[in-house]
Design a protein around this motif. Structure first.
Motif, PDB file in Angstrom:
ATOM      1  N   GLU A 168      19.139  23.013   0.716  1.00 36.75           N
ATOM      2  CA  GLU A 168      19.147  22.203  -1.215  1.00 36.75           C
ATOM      3  C   GLU A 168      19.526  20.582  -1.005  1.00 36.75           C
ATOM      4  OE1 GLU A 168      20.535  24.640  -5.459  1.00 36.75           O
ATOM      5  OE2 GLU A 168      20.889  25.170  -3.394  1.00 36.75           O
ATOM      6  N   CYS A 177      15.110  18.317   3.804  1.00 43.67           N
ATOM      7  CA  CYS A 177      14.156  19.379   3.607  1.00 43.67           C
ATOM      8  C   CYS A 177      13.467  19.900   3.635  1.00 43.67           C
ATOM      9  CB  CYS A 177      14.332  18.422   2.059  1.00 43.67           C
ATOM     10  SG  CYS A 177      14.154  19.327   0.904  1.00 43.67           S
ATOM     11  N   SER A 178      13.686  20.996   3.533  1.00 49.90           N
ATOM     12  CA  SER A 178      12.783  22.213   4.604  1.00 49.90           C
ATOM     13  C   SER A 178      11.875  23.352   3.459  1.00 49.90           C
ATOM     14  CB  SER A 178      12.832  22.717   5.556  1.00 49.90           C
ATOM     15  OG  SER A 178      11.960  23.421   6.121  1.00 49.90           O
ATOM     16  N   ASP A 179      10.834  23.309   2.987  1.00 46.12           N
ATOM     17  CA  ASP A 179      10.190  24.102   1.576  1.00 46.12           C
ATOM     18  C   ASP A 179       9.923  25.133   2.978  1.00 46.12           C
ATOM     19  OD1 ASP A 179       8.087  23.129   3.012  1.00 46.12           O
ATOM     20  OD2 ASP A 179       7.275  22.285   1.428  1.00 46.12           O
ATOM     21  N   CYS A 235      17.360  18.288  -0.158  1.00 41.58           N
ATOM     22  CA  CYS A 235      15.852  18.321  -1.568  1.00 41.58           C
ATOM     23  C   CYS A 235      16.489  17.768  -2.492  1.00 41.58           C
ATOM     24  CB  CYS A 235      15.977  20.042  -1.492  1.00 41.58           C
ATOM     25  SG  CYS A 235      15.306  20.837  -0.266  1.00 41.58           S
TER      26      CYS A 235
END
Length: 375
Positions: free
Chosen positions: A282, A350-352, A285
């Motif tokens: 988080e 950042c990984s969705d 991101c």
């Protein structure tokens, strides 16, 4: 496997050996080399299969507080590492719930139930030492992890060995980065964790030394207790924003906890400053989404080292099996992310595909992280 009928002469000789080198002195672990002062990197870590042995054993993770995503991931890494040894017959987890007396009682319960291994994060610091010593004297391989190089007590007496990142080194690295990117001048707040915890204290040794050599840096407050809880971090940061009109950097020793403090900046309508911390999905991101509107929001992070518990378990299992383990006990952590470096490999990640509280530097497979954090 352990000769508990060792003579006083043999024990005394073992104590002399401890003073001369890395050998563990407690009678049940005489002659085992745990490399307590050996420093290395992640690439130097060993394989659990080398230490499983054949004797059936019971292992436990005694946590001082288990109430955030980091602790959940650490527990899962512990259980994942233990699953590599078919002769581990029981894996137990205890949560001290932020109360040192409860963690002491938890450890004493594990002693009574004759566990062979206790890996622990002692949030109460020195207050937990007596219980750790009791477990060690009962023949249990006790290993505290991620507590810093200056953790009190005596390896080989109060516990087997400490396995930790160089927490002082982390404080030094993040402080050096802060000084560099503030051009040696600015107001800094440092966020810590639970009251009296050994990690925030050890990290402070590093950053205090750096800032003392840079008189242009003013530490407004720190380390400030946040209980490593994003909600508490937001509350305390809101108070400091009302108190200090100029904050140029916020250093945090918990990446996910940073999110609460960052939300306080947003709620107050204040520009987000320099931010050295640990990695968290988080957080990376949030940086990507907010960096353009906040030109001073540079982000640096070391790995959140949830995998340090694996090193601790390998050392403890090796000892319980009468084996030495000479992989490094102290791991150096360089910056894993640095938005100011210009190096694409160090851009915050950042990984969705993963939940916000995922830690991308975890050694858990992605599917296990998703399953764990969905609970």
């Amino acid at each position: 496997m352990f000769d508990k009928a060792l003579t006083a002469t043999a024990v005394g000789a073992a104590m002399l050996l401890l003073g001369a080198g890395n050998l563990v002195a407690e009678p049940q672990f005489v002659g085992l080399d745990m490399a307590p002062t050996k420093v290395g990197t992640i690439s130097d870590m060993a394989n659990m299969a080398d230490f499983c042995g054949t004797k059936p054993i019971k292992v436990a993770l005694s946590d001082g507080w288990g109430g955030n995503g980091w602790r959940k991931i650490v527990r899962a890494e512990f259980e994942d590492e233990a699953a590599k040894c078919p002769n581990i017959t029981e894996v137990r987890y205890t949560d001290g719930q932020g109360n040192p007396q409860k963690q002491i009682a938890d450890i004493q319960g594990l002693i009574a139930q004759k566990f062979d291994v206790i890996v622990t994060y002692p949030d109460g610091g020195e207050a937990i030492l007596k219980a750790m010593n009791q477990a060690t004297q009962a023949g249990i391989a006790v290993v505290p992890y991620a507590v810093g190089e200056s953790f009190p007590g005596t390896p080989g007496e109060d516990y087997l060995v400490v396995t930790t990142e160089s927490v002082v080194g982390v404080g030094t690295t993040l402080a050096d980065w802060t000084v560099k990117n503030l051009n040696g001048k600015g107001n800094v707040i440092v966020l810590g964790g639970t009251p009296g915890n050994p990690t925030s204290a050890a990290m402070a040794e590093g950053w205090k030394a750096v800032f003392a050599q840079n008189p242009g840096i003013t530490v407004l407050e720190g380390p400030v207790d946040t209980n490593w809880d994003p909600a508490e971090a937001q509350r305390v940061m809101a108070g400091m924003l009302a108190k200090y009109p100029q904050i140029d950097a916020v250093m945090s020793d918990y990446g996910q906890g940073s999110m609460g403090a960052l939300r306080a900046f947003v709620a107050a309508g204040r520009q987000i400053p320099l931010w050295p911390s640990q990695d968290a999905n988080e957080l990376g991101c949030f940086w990507k989404a907010n960096k353009d509107a906040n030109p001073n929001f540079k982000l640096a992070a070391v790995t959140a080292r949830t995998w340090m518990v694996r090193v601790a378990l390998r050392k403890a299992v090796a000892a319980a099996q009468g084996l030495s383990n000479t992989e490094p006990s102290i791991i150096q952590l360089p910056l894993a992310e640095d938005s100011a470096s210009g190096d694409p490999a160090l851009e915050p990640k950042c990984s969705d595909k993963l939940p916000p509280d995922a830690i991308l530097s975890s050694m858990l497979p992605e599917d296990k992280l998703v399953e764990l954090l969905a609970k």
